[in-house]
Design a protein around this motif. Structure first.
Motif, mmCIF file in Angstrom:
data_model
loop_
_atom_site.group_PDB
_atom_site.id
_atom_site.type_symbol
_atom_site.label_atom_id
_atom_site.label_comp_id
_atom_site.label_asym_id
_atom_site.label_seq_id
_atom_site.Cartn_x
_atom_site.Cartn_y
_atom_site.Cartn_z
ATOM 1 N N SER A 167 0.835 -1.203 0.000
ATOM 2 C CA SER A 167 0.000 0.000 0.000
ATOM 3 C C SER A 167 0.868 1.251 0.000
ATOM 4 O O SER A 167 1.903 1.312 0.681
ATOM 5 C CB SER A 167 -0.897 0.000 1.239
ATOM 6 O OG SER A 167 -1.507 1.245 1.413
ATOM 7 N N PRO A 168 0.474 2.264 -0.769
ATOM 8 C CA PRO A 168 1.218 3.528 -0.752
ATOM 9 C C PRO A 168 1.320 4.130 0.649
ATOM 10 O O PRO A 168 2.284 4.830 0.949
ATOM 11 C CB PRO A 168 0.398 4.430 -1.691
ATOM 12 C CG PRO A 168 -0.330 3.485 -2.587
ATOM 13 C CD PRO A 168 -0.620 2.272 -1.767
ATOM 14 N N MET A 169 0.327 3.863 1.499
ATOM 15 C CA MET A 169 0.382 4.395 2.869
ATOM 16 C C MET A 169 1.584 3.877 3.625
ATOM 17 O O MET A 169 2.154 4.575 4.463
ATOM 18 C CB MET A 169 -0.902 4.024 3.616
ATOM 19 C CG MET A 169 -2.098 4.912 3.327
ATOM 20 S SD MET A 169 -1.919 6.555 4.061
ATOM 21 C CE MET A 169 -2.089 6.171 5.797
ATOM 22 N N LEU A 170 1.990 2.641 3.327
ATOM 23 C CA LEU A 170 3.129 2.059 4.033
ATOM 24 C C LEU A 170 4.441 2.661 3.593
ATOM 25 O O LEU A 170 5.476 2.465 4.258
ATOM 26 C CB LEU A 170 3.147 0.544 3.827
ATOM 27 C CG LEU A 170 1.910 -0.221 4.319
ATOM 28 C CD1 LEU A 170 2.075 -1.714 4.077
ATOM 29 C CD2 LEU A 170 1.664 0.048 5.796
ATOM 30 N N ARG A 171 4.440 3.378 2.483
ATOM 31 C CA ARG A 171 5.671 3.984 1.982
ATOM 32 C C ARG A 171 5.858 5.418 2.460
ATOM 33 O O ARG A 171 6.889 6.025 2.197
ATOM 34 C CB ARG A 171 5.657 3.966 0.448
ATOM 35 C CG ARG A 171 5.504 2.580 -0.166
ATOM 36 C CD ARG A 171 5.340 2.687 -1.668
ATOM 37 N NE ARG A 171 4.943 1.414 -2.254
ATOM 38 C CZ ARG A 171 4.487 1.279 -3.498
ATOM 39 N NH1 ARG A 171 4.364 2.340 -4.268
ATOM 40 N NH2 ARG A 171 4.144 0.088 -3.949
ATOM 41 N N LEU A 172 4.839 5.949 3.145
ATOM 42 C CA LEU A 172 4.942 7.330 3.602
ATOM 43 C C LEU A 172 5.962 7.462 4.724
ATOM 44 O O LEU A 172 6.125 6.550 5.546
ATOM 45 C CB LEU A 172 3.583 7.812 4.110
ATOM 46 C CG LEU A 172 2.474 7.981 3.072
ATOM 47 C CD1 LEU A 172 1.172 8.346 3.767
ATOM 48 C CD2 LEU A 172 2.840 9.042 2.051
ATOM 49 N N PRO A 173 6.650 8.579 4.797
ATOM 50 C CA PRO A 173 7.587 8.819 5.906
ATOM 51 C C PRO A 173 6.833 8.825 7.239
ATOM 52 O O PRO A 173 5.655 9.227 7.297
ATOM 53 C CB PRO A 173 8.156 10.207 5.593
ATOM 54 C CG PRO A 173 7.912 10.419 4.145
ATOM 55 C CD PRO A 173 6.658 9.678 3.815
ATOM 56 N N PRO A 174 7.482 8.411 8.326
ATOM 57 C CA PRO A 174 6.813 8.336 9.630
ATOM 58 C C PRO A 174 6.196 9.668 10.061
ATOM 59 O O PRO A 174 5.133 9.692 10.675
ATOM 60 C CB PRO A 174 7.930 7.902 10.584
ATOM 61 C CG PRO A 174 8.918 7.208 9.703
ATOM 62 C CD PRO A 174 8.850 7.890 8.377
ATOM 63 N N GLU A 175 6.878 10.793 9.742
ATOM 64 C CA GLU A 175 6.335 12.081 10.180
ATOM 65 C C GLU A 175 5.029 12.415 9.462
ATOM 66 O O GLU A 175 4.147 13.080 10.032
ATOM 67 C CB GLU A 175 7.357 13.198 9.961
ATOM 68 C CG GLU A 175 7.835 13.369 8.535
ATOM 69 C CD GLU A 175 9.067 12.521 8.219
ATOM 70 O OE1 GLU A 175 9.779 12.874 7.267
ATOM 71 O OE2 GLU A 175 9.316 11.537 8.945
ATOM 72 N N ILE A 176 4.871 11.948 8.206
ATOM 73 C CA ILE A 176 3.606 12.173 7.496
ATOM 74 C C ILE A 176 2.506 11.318 8.104
ATOM 75 O O ILE A 176 1.367 11.769 8.301
ATOM 76 C CB ILE A 176 3.761 11.864 5.992
ATOM 77 C CG1 ILE A 176 4.813 12.763 5.367
ATOM 78 C CG2 ILE A 176 2.427 12.009 5.274
ATOM 79 C CD1 ILE A 176 4.469 14.227 5.415
ATOM 80 N N GLU A 207 3.027 -1.413 15.200
ATOM 81 C CA GLU A 207 4.326 -1.062 15.774
ATOM 82 C C GLU A 207 4.661 0.420 15.641
ATOM 83 O O GLU A 207 5.479 0.931 16.410
ATOM 84 C CB GLU A 207 5.416 -1.898 15.097
ATOM 85 C CG GLU A 207 5.283 -3.398 15.362
ATOM 86 C CD GLU A 207 6.300 -4.214 14.577
ATOM 87 O OE1 GLU A 207 6.970 -3.622 13.690
ATOM 88 O OE2 GLU A 207 6.422 -5.422 14.834
ATOM 89 N N THR A 208 4.054 1.111 14.667
ATOM 90 C CA THR A 208 4.443 2.505 14.411
ATOM 91 C C THR A 208 3.427 3.534 14.887
ATOM 92 O O THR A 208 3.783 4.700 15.090
ATOM 93 C CB THR A 208 4.686 2.732 12.908
ATOM 94 O OG1 THR A 208 3.494 2.422 12.173
ATOM 95 C CG2 THR A 208 5.822 1.848 12.415
ATOM 96 N N VAL A 209 2.172 3.130 15.031
ATOM 97 C CA VAL A 209 1.135 4.086 15.428
ATOM 98 C C VAL A 209 0.749 3.818 16.880
ATOM 99 O O VAL A 209 0.249 2.741 17.207
ATOM 100 C CB VAL A 209 -0.102 3.974 14.513
ATOM 101 C CG1 VAL A 209 -1.190 4.914 14.995
ATOM 102 C CG2 VAL A 209 0.274 4.272 13.064
ATOM 103 N N ALA A 210 0.974 4.813 17.721
ATOM 104 C CA ALA A 210 0.683 4.657 19.148
ATOM 105 C C ALA A 210 -0.710 5.164 19.465
ATOM 106 O O ALA A 210 -1.202 6.121 18.859
ATOM 107 C CB ALA A 210 1.712 5.424 19.973
#
Length: 573
Positions: A16-25, A50-53
């Motif tokens: 998914s393109p969403m998985l390629r977005l930088p963490p800050e975005i 793991e990345t979204v709290a």
């Protein structure tokens, strides 16, 4: 065999393109959505887990097993409990109709009081598509009807905002009355079981020390808000079936002019259980002294903590004083229910509230203090038994390092109030003076603002204190008020107009002029509109216009702070 394409291996097309977005975005996107959406997102894949709290900084506790269960689970979770800074005690108990004590009470309190209009019609559903039939008590059906009427009144008047549409959809999908009543009875039984076992109190006692970052406790009877629009989405409320219509609980006694006086303070019983429990648990030090902020918050409903807790010495008062006396205690909000007759002033004259405030933070004083009552503001005369000098409540010790001061629904002498503000320290940053009634015939919000501007020297301070004022609507509604802030800054510091009028001879000295202030609802952040007449609200797109303007007049764009919306002299008091 050809070698794998490294570019394809690193960025396969199926990702998914969403998985390629930088963490800050991703963080920026996630910050814009509610916590419920974040929970669903974390369930979609390991990456988001793991990345979204979770946005988790508060927990709820009440006499409901679901709230107790979630409270305990978070307290036992090593990561989640470290983020909690606030506990909300939902002190609203579901209404249970009492058993009548006599035949007379049974007659006047019976379900016959509430006519079942649906039974008078041959149609199965009303014009809103809601079926009110079913074998349920009349008081429950009436409460559900009133909820829908409340929603319909807003839909009929206001344009279709997304929040109104969402609530109207739930109303159209309302559960059948008998199912709603059966579910309500389950909730009441669960509540009864918790109250009998004290499970919510035991959970607070056992786990409050687990929240390492805890600073604030809020005790409120307003968590359920209005139908399909809760103030807080507690675990209990989130678990309600879609379309569940019910009697909105408040629990704390609502001010009633027919009541001769407030009841004596009772150390037992269900009323104000949250205040009694929280102050005791904190006085015992079970939170290890972390809580420095205590708020009794009714969200402008006509109720509050029984002020007679400050009438004479009692165990709860001792616990309250012990909490305020903590070395780092800083913030107190106290919304009080007072006697509907003059004897309420005797409570303040006892000096016990004054003593507690003077001892705050080991005598250093508070940083933030907000005091509010539920007094109905009547037209006053020169001598009024409601009035007590502000020195009866506040001492220089209690506000020696104050940064915020709030006073709402009090009778005041203007000179007394100005003297109090003049004695406050240079640390003062903000003041709220809402719904005050002035004792002197020549005193009003208009003259008070002149006094603040001309006598306190705030203009020479750096930073300059900000002032906020709110007044009741002409047709008062719970939680709604007219608010002034930016216009007051303009008046005090930038030679702007007085929102209450510049001519001392004009009428309505405590009425905000059209073109100044905003109408807000503390239960609904979407309800915000300028204080103008209905014709202008319709022109601006806030409400539905039904009648033509009687007299054509020029209008302007929305003004800057302190400016009027109109040039027409009829609107300049």
């Amino acid at each position: 065999m050809s070698p794998p394409n490294s570019e394809t291996a690193e960025s396969p097309s199926h990702i998914s393109p969403m998985l390629r977005l930088p963490p800050e975005i991703i963080k920026t996107i996630v910050d814009q959505v509610p916590n419920s959406t974040i929970k669903n997102l974390r369930l979609t894949c390991r990456f988001y887990l793991e990345t979204v709290a979770l946005r988790l900084d508060r927990v709820f506790i009440s006499a409901n097993p679901r709230n107790v269960e979630v409270f305990t689970a978070i307290a036992n979770h090593d990561a989640f409990r470290a983020k909690i800074t606030e506990i909300i005690w939902d002190d609203a108990l579901l209404y249970v109709r009492p058993v009548p004590r006599s035949a007379v009470e049974a007659y006047y309190g019976s379900d016959d009081d509430y006519q079942d209009y649906a039974e008078e019609s041959d149609d199965e559903c009303d014009k809103n598509g809601i079926n009110w039939r079913g074998n349920v008590p009349g008081w429950f059906r009436k409460a559900c009807r009133d909820n829908v009427f409340f929603l319909k009144e807003k839909r009929d008047k206001y344009l279709n905002r997304p929040d109104l549409v969402a609530r109207a959809q739930q109303a159209c999908e309302q559960m059948p009355m008998e199912e709603a009543w059966a579910y309500y009875q389950q909730l009441v039984q669960q509540q009864r079981d918790i109250l009998d076992s004290n499970a919510h109190i035991i959970a607070l006692e056992k786990h409050i020390g687990s929240f390492l970052a805890l600073q604030r406790i809020v005790i409120t009877p307003a968590a359920h808000g209005w139908i399909y629009n809760p103030l807080y989405e507690t675990p209990m409320i989130r678990s309600f079936p879609r379309g569940f219509n019910y009697y909105i609980p408040r629990t704390w006694p609502v001010h009633d002019r027919s009541m001769p006086e407030c009841d004596d303070w009772n150390e037992d019983g269900s009323d104000w259980q949250g205040f009694r429990t929280v102050t005791r648990v904190l006085a015992e030090g079970r939170d290890f002294g972390r809580v420095v902020d205590l708020r009794i918050d009714v969200h402008e409903l006509e109720m509050g903590l029984n002020s007679r807790v400050f009438e004479k010495e009692n165990r709860t008062l001792s616990d309250f004083e012990a909490v305020l006396a903590r070395p780092d205690f800083a913030h107190l909000q106290l919304d009080l229910m007072v006697d509907p007759h003059y004897t309420q002033a005797d409570v303040f004259r006892s000096g016990l509230l004054k003593r507690a405030l003077a001892r705050a933070s080991c005598g250093q004083g508070l940083k933030s203090l907000s005091l509010r009552t539920n007094i109905d503001m009547y037209t006053t005369i020169d001598e009024c038994d409601w009035y007590v000098p502000l020195t009866t409540i506040f001492t220089p010790t209690s506000y020696s390092r104050l940064q915020h001061f709030g006073l709402a629904r009090f009778y005041v002498e203007q000179d007394d109030l100005l003297a109090l503000l003049a004695s406050m320290p240079k640390t003062l940053r903000s003041v709220e003076l809402s719904m005050l009634e002035f004792m002197g015939e020549k005193d009003s919000y208009r003259t008070l603002l002149w006094g603040i501007r001309d006598t306190l020297g705030w203009k020479e301070r750096e930073p300059r204190p900000t002032l906020v004022v709110s007044t009741d609507l002409s047709n008062p509604k719970p939680g709604q008020a007219l608010w002034l802030e930016h216009e007051l800054y303009s008046f005090l510091y930038e030679n702007g107009s007085n929102p209450f009028g510049n001519d001392p001879a004009t009428r309505g000295p405590s009425a905000i002029r059209f073109g100044f202030g905003w109408e807000k609802d503390c239960f609904n952040p979407y309800h915000k509109r300028p204080h103008v007449d209905n014709y202008d609200l319709a022109d601006l797109g806030y409400i539905k216009g039904s009648r033509p303007r009687p007299v054509a007049r020029p209008t302007q764009d929305l003004p800057g702070p302190g400016k009027s919306y109109f040039t027409d002299a009829r609107y300049l008091l």
